[in-house]
Design an enzyme around this catalytic site. Structure first.
Site, PDB file in Angstrom:
ATOM      1  N   HIS A 227      15.382 -19.121  82.057  1.00  0.00           N
ATOM      2  CA  HIS A 227      14.739 -19.994  81.073  1.00  0.00           C
ATOM      3  C   HIS A 227      15.466 -21.342  81.024  1.00  0.00           C
ATOM      4  O   HIS A 227      16.684 -21.359  80.847  1.00  0.00           O
ATOM      5  CB  HIS A 227      14.806 -19.367  79.672  1.00  0.00           C
ATOM      6  N   SER A 278      17.731 -15.514  79.865  1.00  0.00           N
ATOM      7  CA  SER A 278      18.318 -16.657  79.168  1.00  0.00           C
ATOM      8  C   SER A 278      19.489 -17.225  79.963  1.00  0.00           C
ATOM      9  O   SER A 278      20.221 -16.480  80.606  1.00  0.00           O
ATOM     10  CB  SER A 278      18.825 -16.202  77.799  1.00  0.00           C
ATOM     11  N   GLU A 464       4.636 -15.794  81.507  1.00  0.00           N
ATOM     12  CA  GLU A 464       6.049 -15.474  81.703  1.00  0.00           C
ATOM     13  C   GLU A 464       6.203 -13.969  81.892  1.00  0.00           C
ATOM     14  O   GLU A 464       6.108 -13.209  80.940  1.00  0.00           O
ATOM     15  CB  GLU A 464       6.857 -15.938  80.489  1.00  0.00           C
TER      16      GLU A 464
END
Length: 705
Positions: A227, A278, A464
């Site tokens: 991300h 992340s 996603e």
């Protein structure tokens, strides 16, 4: 297409292609164009945080286009990676219509992939579905136009410089750059499946290297799942985040002596199955107590879920962006340098529109399941550890909240029993598929698209995918090709393509109803439906029956009014006795490397420049050249080292502050900073007029320590 044999890594790969004498197997064109749009007062797209509006510029946003054609020019495919949150249906349809009017049937919905990098620091406002329209404060014409113009221009540039060339593929492992932000969801997947993988994220980067027949290096595309949220939801500077910084570093290295955004080498760092991935590698901590909040609800003992935030590896978000971006760049540099496996073979492309709210999926001989009308669950409002939501919703909610449900029922209407049952165990917060005013809140008609370049298959996904969803989809496409005699395909997932439909989790992850599952809008069988659909495209390509694929129901293009909550740009004014561009706060006479040179000017609204000048540059840092007595530009507003902040005052007054974070590589000498803007005047009874102006700081010296 049985001739579409992949290169077996164990076989020596031929470096000469007999048919073309070794100069190349394809015609290749690359192009890059600015698509930044307005950098002030416009909401940033990604975190859906109403307070996060643009207030300046850190780095420019670019569209990067790659065209590959067969040597006889019979077939071609286009891959475009754009520094934006995601590609919207409206954006795609407008780009395709521009391409059609320019090029006829050359560039079409089946052979053009538009993919967003997923930066969360680009302007919003280019959507037609009501949900995104609300978080974007409406449809913002200058945002949409900058994107359409930039994407089309990047394709124009690539189209104009097609040359014979070759494509090489390589892979590498990127370490220390990602964590799974929903590990408790990932653990819902079967242990037998998880045991096949060494990590709960995909660490592999897949890279294409493009070289012209004469040896000139043209560019690269890298796919890596992370991300781009190293810049968090407190940021107000438009920028391309960690993957954009990787592009910047690679292009700066290859286009020696050029300013950012200039030079012929194009490096795209594109998105992949990043749904649960992340870059904030320190993991989730309670910002008030410092305790870990790595629990199934991502919640803190004091302050609840609002306090649970993940931190990147750096001292602040700029530093984290730099570290993660540099990790990705360094691995790409290594993978690029050693790329030797050549991609050869024909090109193909397949595309369908599908009504995703009504797909029947055959799971096995006895089981048929269905997708649902779109809906978002309660945990959607919780956000993630990268950007928490408001009102203390928590992740992992499998029951509704009577308080919010009552408000929702009053304002927006109650979800039907049918939709609620279809989405089970998701407690529905917004039944967007049943909300149609002023326009539908979510898409029903979605693009599925698959492009092959020899042994490479690019799966263009409209959302996603989580890590495991991506693995399952790649596997499904690979095995479909295999079952039709085309073995060893390199399958990559390109994320955020064509239309935005939020997340796609596995059926097992869906049961845990964390943020990604709550945002899987077509229900628990969404992934199975996509696997079936992309298998269908792979089969059509492998058996050469693409022409028989039904094109599916056409998506609507709403005439979305330019109704927007973004304030109108009023006439710009200066303080008394000051002119636009006057210096309010001067630089110091001298600095050392590592310090920050800063100057503040009387400014005008930067939106004037976005709307009235193409590729406007807000600032330069210039060095005095003694021998010629002239100034030479060393940085512009796309440079990582410069930051442009805009502060709005009262009644049309405003200030612009330029910061230059002086890098250690800076040569000693005399420098100055310039600022360029446009101010708006509104004469009585006549249309507004815009005037260009500039400001210049005093000269200052950079000295060695």
């Amino acid at each position: 297409h049985s001739s579409l044999l992949a290169l077996d890594p164990s076989q020596p790969t031929s470096t000469q292609n007999p048919s073309t004498g070794g100069s190349g197997n394809y015609l290749i064109g690359v192009g890059r164009a600015d698509c930044t749009g307005p950098v002030a007062e416009i909401p940033l797209m990604g975190f859906a945080n109403a307070d996060q509006v643009g207030g300046g510029l850190l780095t420019r946003l670019y569209s990067r286009a790659f065209i590959v054609a067969e040597p006889d020019n019979s077939k071609r495919v286009v891959f475009v990676s754009v520094d934006i949150g995601m590609v919207s249906q409206k954006l795609r349809l407008e780009v395709l219509s521009e391409l059609q009017s320019k090029y006829g049937e050359l560039y079409r919905r089946d052979n053009v992939i538009l993919s967003g990098t997923h930066t969360h620091s680009g302007p919003a406002g280019y959507f037609q579905y009501t949900l995104f329209w609300i978080t974007s404060k409406g449809l913002i014409k200058p945002s949409l136009q900058a994107l359409v113009k930039g994407i089309v221009k990047s394709i124009d540039i690539a189209h104009g410089n097609m040359k014979t060339g070759r494509i090489f593929i390589n892979r590498g492992t990127v370490e220390n750059s990602q964590i799974n932000r929903s590990p408790y969801s990932y653990l819902q997947n079967p242990a037998s499946e998880r045991s096949r993988y060494s990590s709960n994220t995909d660490k592999e980067m897949v890279l294409l290297k493009m070289v012209a027949g004469n040896g000139q290096e043209l560019g690269l595309i890298s796919w890596f799942a992370v991300h781009p949220v190293s810049m968090n939801n407190t940021n107000h500077l438009v920028n391309s985040d960690n993957v954009g910084y990787a592009s910047y570093l690679f292009e700066q290295e290859k286009n020696k002596g050029m300013l950012p955004g200039e030079g012929s080498f194009v490096a795209a760092f594109a998105s992949s199955n990043l749904g649960d991935v992340s870059p904030n590698t320190k993991g989730p901590f309670c910002i008030n107590t410092g305790d870990s909040c790595d629990n199934p609800q991502s919640t803190c003992p004091v302050g609840g879920a609002k306090m649970c935030m993940a931190m990147g590896p750096g001292t602040d978000m700029f530093d984290s962006t730099r570290i993660i971006g540099q990790n990705i760049y360094l691995k790409a540099k290594e993978v690029y340098a050693s790329a030797s496996q050549e991609i050869t073979g024909p090109l193909s492309s397949a595309h369908q529109w599908v009504n995703m709210s009504d797909v029947s999926v055959t799971l096995n001989a006895t089981h048929v399941v269905k997708t649902c009308k779109p809906a978002l669950g309660h945990s959607f409002a919780a956000g993630t550890i990268d950007g928490v939501g408001a009102f203390n919703f928590t992740q992992g909610a499998v029951e509704g909240d009577p308080f919010w449900d009552t408000i929702r029922d009053q304002l927006l209407g109650k979800p039907s029993n049918e939709t609620q049952a279809c989405h089970d165990p998701k407690p529905i917060l917004f039944s967007t598929g049943e909300m149609t005013r002023p326009h539908p809140w979510h898409p029903d008609i979605v693009d599925v698209q698959l492009v092959t370049i020899g042994s490479l298959a690019i799966v263009a996904v409209p959302g996603e995918l989580t890590t495991m969803s991506g693995r399952r989809l790649r596997e499904a496409v690979r095995s479909e090709f295999e079952s039709h005699g085309t073995s060893g395909m390199n399958v990559v997932i390109a994320g955020l393509c064509n239309v935005y439909t939020h997340y796609i989790t596995t059926y097992e992850e869906y049961q845990a109803q964390r943020y990604e599952a709550a945002s899987t809008i077509y229900g628990p069988h969404t992934l199975s439906a996509y696997m079936q659909l992309y298998r269908g495209l792979a089969k059509a390509i492998a058996t050469n029956t693409v022409q028989d694929l039904p094109s599916g129901p056409e998506p609507p293009l709403f005439n979305v009014t330019s109704l927007t909550l973004v304030p109108a740009v009023i006439a710009d004014r200066t303080p008394s006795n000051k002119a636009f561009g006057d210096v309010l706060q001067e630089v110091r006479p001298e600095y050392r490397v590592g310090e920050v040179a800063e100057v503040t000017f009387v400014s005008a609204n930067p939106r004037n420049s976005a709307e009235n000048a193409t590729e406007h540059n807000f600032l330069t840092v210039e060095r005095y050249i003694n021998s010629s007595g002239s100034w030479s530009v060393v940085h512009n507003d796309a440079s990582w080292e410069t930051r442009f902040y805009w502060t709005k005052g009262l009644l049309g007054q405003s200030n612009a502050t330029v910061e230059w974070h002086i890098p250690s590589t800076t040569e000693p000498g005399t420098y100055r900073i310039r600022y360029f803007g446009h101010y708006k005047k509104i004469p009585l009874f006549r249309p507004a007029v815009y005037y260009a102006f500039e400001g210049i700081s005093s000269a200052f010296k950079i000295i060695n320590l």
